[in-house]
Write a protein that holds these residues in place. Structure first.
Motif, short mmCIF file in Angstrom:
data_model
loop_
_atom_site.label_atom_id
_atom_site.label_comp_id
_atom_site.label_asym_id
_atom_site.label_seq_id
_atom_site.Cartn_x
_atom_site.Cartn_y
_atom_site.Cartn_z
N THR A 378 0.87 -1.19 0.00
CA THR A 378 0.00 0.00 0.00
C THR A 378 0.89 1.23 0.00
N TYR A 379 0.64 2.17 -0.91
CA TYR A 379 1.43 3.41 -0.94
C TYR A 379 1.19 4.19 0.35
N PRO A 380 2.21 4.93 0.83
CA PRO A 380 1.98 5.75 2.02
C PRO A 380 0.81 6.69 1.75
N GLU A 383 -5.34 4.47 0.63
CA GLU A 383 -6.31 3.77 1.50
C GLU A 383 -6.38 2.28 1.24
N ARG A 384 -6.19 1.91 -0.05
CA ARG A 384 -6.26 0.47 -0.30
C ARG A 384 -4.96 0.01 -0.98
N PRO A 385 -4.65 -1.28 -0.84
CA PRO A 385 -3.38 -1.76 -1.40
C PRO A 385 -3.36 -1.65 -2.93
N ALA A 386 -2.20 -1.28 -3.46
CA ALA A 386 -2.04 -1.25 -4.92
C ALA A 386 -1.75 -2.66 -5.43
N LEU A 387 -1.19 -3.51 -4.56
CA LEU A 387 -0.93 -4.91 -4.92
C LEU A 387 -1.37 -5.79 -3.74
N GLY A 404 -3.52 -6.15 -17.60
CA GLY A 404 -4.62 -5.77 -16.72
C GLY A 404 -5.06 -4.36 -17.01
N PRO A 405 -6.22 -3.97 -16.51
CA PRO A 405 -6.75 -2.63 -16.79
C PRO A 405 -5.93 -1.54 -16.10
N VAL A 406 -6.27 -0.29 -16.39
CA VAL A 406 -5.53 0.83 -15.78
C VAL A 406 -5.67 0.77 -14.26
N GLY A 407 -4.59 1.14 -13.60
CA GLY A 407 -4.60 1.17 -12.13
C GLY A 407 -4.59 -0.21 -11.50
N ALA A 408 -4.26 -1.25 -12.28
CA ALA A 408 -4.32 -2.62 -11.73
C ALA A 408 -3.11 -2.94 -10.86
N GLY A 409 -2.03 -2.15 -10.99
CA GLY A 409 -0.87 -2.37 -10.12
C GLY A 409 0.38 -2.81 -10.88
N LYS A 410 0.35 -2.77 -12.21
CA LYS A 410 1.49 -3.26 -13.00
C LYS A 410 2.74 -2.39 -12.77
N SER A 411 2.57 -1.08 -12.90
CA SER A 411 3.73 -0.19 -12.72
C SER A 411 4.24 -0.26 -11.29
N THR A 412 3.33 -0.45 -10.35
CA THR A 412 3.74 -0.53 -8.94
C THR A 412 4.68 -1.72 -8.74
N LEU A 413 4.36 -2.85 -9.37
CA LEU A 413 5.20 -4.03 -9.22
C LEU A 413 6.60 -3.75 -9.76
N LEU A 420 12.24 1.34 -5.91
CA LEU A 420 11.97 2.78 -5.87
C LEU A 420 11.11 3.06 -4.65
N TYR A 421 10.34 2.07 -4.25
CA TYR A 421 9.63 2.10 -2.97
C TYR A 421 10.04 0.83 -2.24
N ASP A 422 10.05 0.87 -0.91
CA ASP A 422 10.43 -0.32 -0.14
C ASP A 422 9.25 -1.29 -0.04
N ALA A 451 10.07 3.51 -19.50
CA ALA A 451 8.88 3.90 -18.74
C ALA A 451 7.68 4.17 -19.62
N GLN A 452 6.53 4.11 -18.95
CA GLN A 452 5.26 4.37 -19.63
C GLN A 452 5.21 5.83 -20.14
N GLU A 453 5.65 6.74 -19.29
CA GLU A 453 5.73 8.15 -19.70
C GLU A 453 7.21 8.50 -19.68
P1 ATP Z 1 -1.65 1.81 -15.89
O1 ATP Z 1 -1.90 0.66 -16.78
O2 ATP Z 1 -2.63 2.89 -16.03
O3 ATP Z 1 -0.25 2.28 -15.91
P2 ATP Z 1 -1.00 0.28 -13.57
O4 ATP Z 1 -1.57 -1.08 -13.63
O5 ATP Z 1 0.44 0.43 -13.92
O6 ATP Z 1 -1.90 1.28 -14.39
P3 ATP Z 1 -0.26 1.50 -11.08
O7 ATP Z 1 0.36 2.71 -11.67
O8 ATP Z 1 0.62 0.48 -10.53
O9 ATP Z 1 -1.28 0.84 -12.10
O10 ATP Z 1 -1.26 1.99 -9.93
C1 ATP Z 1 -1.87 1.09 -9.05
C2 ATP Z 1 -2.62 1.91 -7.99
O11 ATP Z 1 -1.69 2.61 -7.18
C3 ATP Z 1 -3.53 2.94 -8.59
O12 ATP Z 1 -4.72 2.96 -7.82
C4 ATP Z 1 -2.79 4.26 -8.39
O13 ATP Z 1 -3.68 5.33 -8.16
C5 ATP Z 1 -1.98 3.99 -7.16
N1 ATP Z 1 -0.69 4.71 -7.21
C6 ATP Z 1 0.21 4.65 -8.19
N2 ATP Z 1 1.30 5.39 -7.88
C7 ATP Z 1 1.06 5.91 -6.66
C8 ATP Z 1 1.80 6.77 -5.77
N3 ATP Z 1 3.03 7.21 -6.07
N4 ATP Z 1 1.25 7.12 -4.60
C9 ATP Z 1 0.03 6.66 -4.26
N5 ATP Z 1 -0.72 5.86 -5.04
C10 ATP Z 1 -0.22 5.47 -6.22
#
Ligand code: ATP
Length: 639
Positions: A378-380, A383-387, A404-413, A420-422, A451-453
């Motif tokens: 969960t990002y600091p 409210e809910r876990p990203a993964l 997976g769809p947008v915001g699914a957590g792929k970039s977070t992984l 980049l985050y612990d 990167a995506q962007e």
């Molecule tokens: P996309 O396909 O649009 O890139 P994604 O699958 O890569 O989406 P993530 O970018 O991993 O999704 O985001 C997962 C969740 O974490 C999202 O709900 C997003 O709002 C949240 N999130 C992403 N980066 C941060 C951050 N730096 N701080 C807090 N929340 C974040």
């Protein structure tokens, strides 16, 4: 609490506020102690030489008066001209005094020049060190901190605030040192000549100090407001110009202009207050000088008439006062600037107080096996876990697909894999080492991210591609173009990323400048520069974060073929909305809302007839439609 926005509370509550603000600049000053000590040792020399002059001139004046006038005739009480012998002695005294004055003048000029040069130069060096240290510190701060900081504000702290510290440091060393020598020595010299005149002068100076004390708090308050306003202005300017296209597209020019005008006005008002307060101090200092002179003339003149001091001594008094007034005026100006420098130094100190990411840990030889076990993150402040409960294992050289769809957590992984985050302890392992036990830099050096962007520097395409290469020059360093350094590997990476097909469009090929953040390139071109950069970097892990989202299917196919050759035996993790990018992966994870909903190879997932199979069907149909559309062969989503 926002770490950069904590000035108010810390400033009013913490003890040792001055130490907090100026401790670091003073430590940096210590680095340059040799020129500082040399410069400071000349300050008393300069003070002694200047304080010598009024006494010499005063005594000469008295000698000349005595030489020019014979003792009064006791009968007539008239003053007669001196005899030739006395006159000759007077001329001799005059010549000697002039010669000594000339020598003193020379010594004064040399000591002033050398001390000024040394001490002002040091203040410049301290500013340079402060900026370098701050940049080095900022680069070690964790990503979570940058998520909440504002670039414009950081830039204003790094430039304006650091300059303000320098702005008072040099004058404070020079004139502060001078005042410390001249004021007590001058006061002592005056007092040893005549106490009443000295006390009269000191009384008027005391009034000035009282005025300073009452103005300083307001000066401090408005200095802080002014500095904050600068930070806000640079923040908005930075965002407005970086996002100028969005501002224009959404017809928000007027609104942004008005917002900027409000901030500018806030800055103006704070500065007008400051100008008013400084003018008041300036006027007070000047008026005090005049008042002191008047007092000394009145009291001293009375003493001279009463015969308790000579005219030469009165001149000497006035000379001392003139010498004491100048350092006082300059010191007054410097002290008036101090609150601004204090506010600036405090804003810099706040940045230094942010705890950097420790770059410690094991640095073993790694084969590159990645194991993720029940990873929930969960990002600091989120409210809910990203993964949630993600697990998989990837052997070196394998390819993992994340869909997976947008915001699914792929970039977070991907971000967690690069630390980049612990991640939570015991969830991500490289070989069998917990990621948290490894040196962060060792971990990051294992991966090249497209990167995506993508972020491109204001530099040539070649230098942007070569950015990850250790031999490449720093961005903006035109002295060593990357294309000259590594032509064959550079061309290979450019070819594998299918960037070569665009080169004829660019005026200078790979040497074309891309504008700020690559603004002159299309979205697909930027992505391919970023991909070529990752391929060239030759790191064992290749992370592709939806890197091909803005290229057309034809180019995508070419890149995928190029990638197969260019990746050699590198481990690849590709996050993508385009299923064709992951179809050849050894393992595909289908994410939704941070959870893995399906997993397997392309064939297994198709056979499973779940979300992946449905999405594959849909994308195949849409690709077929697109390939039939005569106008549909361009890139999507140009920036
Ligand atoms: P996309 O396909 O649009 O890139 P994604 O699958 O890569 O989406 P993530 O970018 O991993 O999704 O985001 C997962 C969740 O974490 C999202 O709900 C997003 O709002 C949240 N999130 C992403 N980066 C941060 C951050 N730096 N701080 C807090 N929340 C974040």
């Amino acid at each position: 609490m926002h770490p950069v926005a904590s000035t108010e509370s810390s400033e009013t509550q913490r003890p040792g506020r001055l130490k907090r603000a100026f401790g670091r600049p003073l430590r940096l000053l210590w680095r340059h102690r040799l020129p500082v000590l040399l410069g400071m040792s000349l300050v008393p020399v300069h003070a002694a030489v200047t304080l010598w002059m009024p006494g010499l001139i005063g005594r000469t004046l008295d000698l000349l008066t005595a030489a020019a006038q014979a003792p009064p005739d006791p009968d007539t009480s008239t003053i007669a001209t001196s005899d030739p012998e006395t006159l000759a002695a007077g001329y001799g005294d005059l010549r000697a005094a002039c010669l000594v004055l000339l020598a003193l003048g020379l010594a004064e000029a040399v000591s002033r020049f050398v001390s000024r040069r040394l001490l002002i130069d040091v203040s410049r060096h301290v500013e340079e060190d402060l900026k370098n240290d701050l940049v080095a510190h900022l680069q070690r701060l964790p990503m979570t901190w940058f998520d909440r900081s504002r670039t414009g504000d950081l830039v204003s702290r790094l430039t304006q605030d650091a300059e303000l510290v320098r702005f008072v440091m040099g004058p404070l060393l020079l004139h502060g040192g001078n005042a410390l020598c001249v004021l007590p020595a001058g006061a002592w010299l005056m007092a040893s000549m005549n106490v009443p005149v000295t006390l009269a002068a000191a009384g008027v100076f005391g009034l000035l100090l009282f005025a300073f004390r009452s103005v300083m708090p307001r000066l401090h308050k408005w200095s802080k407001k002014s500095q904050e306003a600068v930070g806000e202005i640079s923040q908005q300017a930075q965002e407005d110009f970086a996002g100028i296209r969005v501002v224009h597209q959404f017809a928000r020019v007027e609104r942004e202009r008005a917002a900027m005008a409000t901030k500018n006005r806030r800055y103006l008002l704070a500065n007008l207050r400051l100008v008013r307060l400084r003018s008041l101090l300036n006027a007070l200092t000047h008026t005090t000088s005049g008042a002191v002179l008047l007092t000394v003339l009145a009291v001293g003149g009375y003493e001279a008439i009463a015969g308790r001091i000579t005219v030469g001594e009165l001149f000497q008094f006035i000379g001392y006062l003139a010498l004491m007034t100048f350092p006082l005026e300059v010191l007054g100006w410097t002290i008036a600037m101090l609150p601004r420098a204090y506010a600036g130094a405090n804003r810099i100190a706040e940045l230094f107080e942010v705890e950097p990411e420790p770059n410690t840990g094991a640095a073993p030889e790694l084969t590159g096996r990645i194991r993720v076990e029940n990873l929930t993150f969960t990002y600091p402040e989120a409210e809910r876990p990203a993964l949630a409960d993600v697990s998989f294992t990837l052997e070196p050289g394998q390819k993992l697909g994340l869909v997976g769809p947008v915001g699914a957590g792929k970039s977070t992984l991907l971000a967690l894999l690069m630390r980049l985050y612990d991640p939570p302890r015991g969830t991500i392992f490289l070989d069998d080492h917990d990621l948290l036990d490894l040196e962060p830099e060792i971990v990051r050096r294992r991966f090249a991210l497209a990167a995506q962007e993508p972020f491109l520097f204001s530099d040539t395409i070649a230098n942007n591609v070569a950015f990850g290469d250790a031999a490449a020059p720093a961005p903006g360093d035109a002295a060593a173009p990357a294309g000259d350094l590594i032509p064959s590997t550079l061309d290979a990476a450019v070819g594998a990323a299918a960037l070569d097909q665009d080169l004829p469009q660019f005026r200078d090929g790979l040497s074309t400048l891309v504008g700020e953040r690559g603004v002159t390139l299309s979205g697909g071109q930027k992505q391919r520069v970023s991909l070529a950069r990752a391929l060239l970097s030759d790191r064992p892990g290749l992370l592709l974060d939806d890197t091909l989202s803005a290229v057309d299917p034809g180019t995508e196919q070419r890149i995928l073929r190029g990638l197969e050759t260019a990746r050699r035996d590198r481990t690849v993790i590709a996050a993508s909305h385009r299923l064709s990018v992951v179809a050849d992966a050894d393992l595909i994870l289908v994410f939704d809302a941070g959870q893995v909903r399906e997993r397997g190879t392309h064939e297994q997932l198709l056979a499973g007839a779940g979300r992946y199979a449905a999405a594959w069907q849909l994308q195949a149909e849409s690709d077929a439609l697109e390939s039939n559309d005569p106008g549909g062969d361009g890139e999507e989503g140009a920036a």
